[in-house]
Design a protein around this motif. Structure first.
Motif, PDB file in Angstrom:
ATOM      1  N   TYR A 242       0.861  -1.170   0.000  1.00 44.67           N
ATOM      2  CA  TYR A 242       0.000   0.000   0.000  1.00 44.67           C
ATOM      3  C   TYR A 242       0.905   1.230   0.000  1.00 44.67           C
ATOM      4  N   ARG A 243       0.328   2.374  -0.336  1.00 49.14           N
ATOM      5  CA  ARG A 243       1.097   3.613  -0.236  1.00 49.14           C
ATOM      6  C   ARG A 243       0.180   4.760   0.172  1.00 49.14           C
ATOM      7  N   GLN A 244       0.791   5.749   0.797  1.00 49.15           N
ATOM      8  CA  GLN A 244       0.051   6.934   1.203  1.00 49.15           C
ATOM      9  C   GLN A 244       0.872   8.166   0.881  1.00 49.15           C
TER      10      GLN A 244
ATOM     11  N   ARG B  58      -3.362  12.431   1.126  1.00 48.91           N
ATOM     12  CA  ARG B  58      -4.214  11.473   0.421  1.00 48.91           C
ATOM     13  C   ARG B  58      -4.461  10.238   1.274  1.00 48.91           C
ATOM     14  N   GLU B  59      -5.506   9.501   0.920  1.00 46.24           N
ATOM     15  CA  GLU B  59      -5.815   8.251   1.603  1.00 46.24           C
ATOM     16  C   GLU B  59      -4.799   7.176   1.225  1.00 46.24           C
ATOM     17  N   ARG B  60      -4.621   6.220   2.140  1.00 46.32           N
ATOM     18  CA  ARG B  60      -3.774   5.079   1.817  1.00 46.32           C
ATOM     19  C   ARG B  60      -4.449   4.273   0.706  1.00 46.32           C
ATOM     20  N   GLU B  61      -3.657   3.826  -0.268  1.00 46.51           N
ATOM     21  CA  GLU B  61      -4.225   3.089  -1.380  1.00 46.51           C
ATOM     22  C   GLU B  61      -3.482   1.769  -1.598  1.00 46.51           C
TER      23      GLU B  61
ATOM     24  N   ALA C 105       5.532   8.608  -2.034  1.00 44.90           N
ATOM     25  CA  ALA C 105       4.618   8.241  -0.951  1.00 44.90           C
ATOM     26  C   ALA C 105       5.388   7.443   0.093  1.00 44.90           C
TER      27      ALA C 105
END
Length: 114
Positions: A37-39, A43-46, A91
């Motif tokens: 995942y990345r943030q 921004r929201e974590r995706e 991120a």
């Protein structure tokens, strides 16, 4: 004690490559789906990439063809090879199960900039 420790991030120029690693303890990464995942700031974590029990993988459209997720069952680790990096890939990157059942680690910062 369950722990996830990410490493391998850094500063890289656009077009460059990095290989992230995730060391897990307290559970077996090969027992289920694992993911990166990345943030990015603000921004929201995706979800970026997933590797399933059978070894099949899935990627976010934004990284498809550039990133490759893999796992090393003997070392209880998961990796993310990132090629052709872009500034928008900047991120903090995290690993976890998919869905993310485990406590998040600290992540590893990836900065893509010239």
């Amino acid at each position: 004690q369950v722990q996830l420790v990410e490493s391998g991030g850094g500063l890289v120029q656009p077009g460059g490559s990095l290989r992230l690693s995730c060391a897990a303890s307290g559970f077996t990464t090969s027992s289920g789906a694992m993911a990166w995942y990345r943030q990015a700031p603000g921004r929201e974590r995706e979800l970026v990439a997933t590797i399933f029990l059978g070894g099949s993988t899935n990627y976010a459209e934004s990284v498809k063809g550039r990133f490759t997720i893999s796992r090393d069952n003997a070392k209880n680790m998961v990796h993310l090879q990132m090629n052709s990096l872009r500034p928008e890939d900047t991120a903090v990157y995290f690993c976890n199960t998919e869905p993310p059942w485990r406590t998040w680690g600290q992540g590893t910062q990836v900065t893509v900039s010239s």
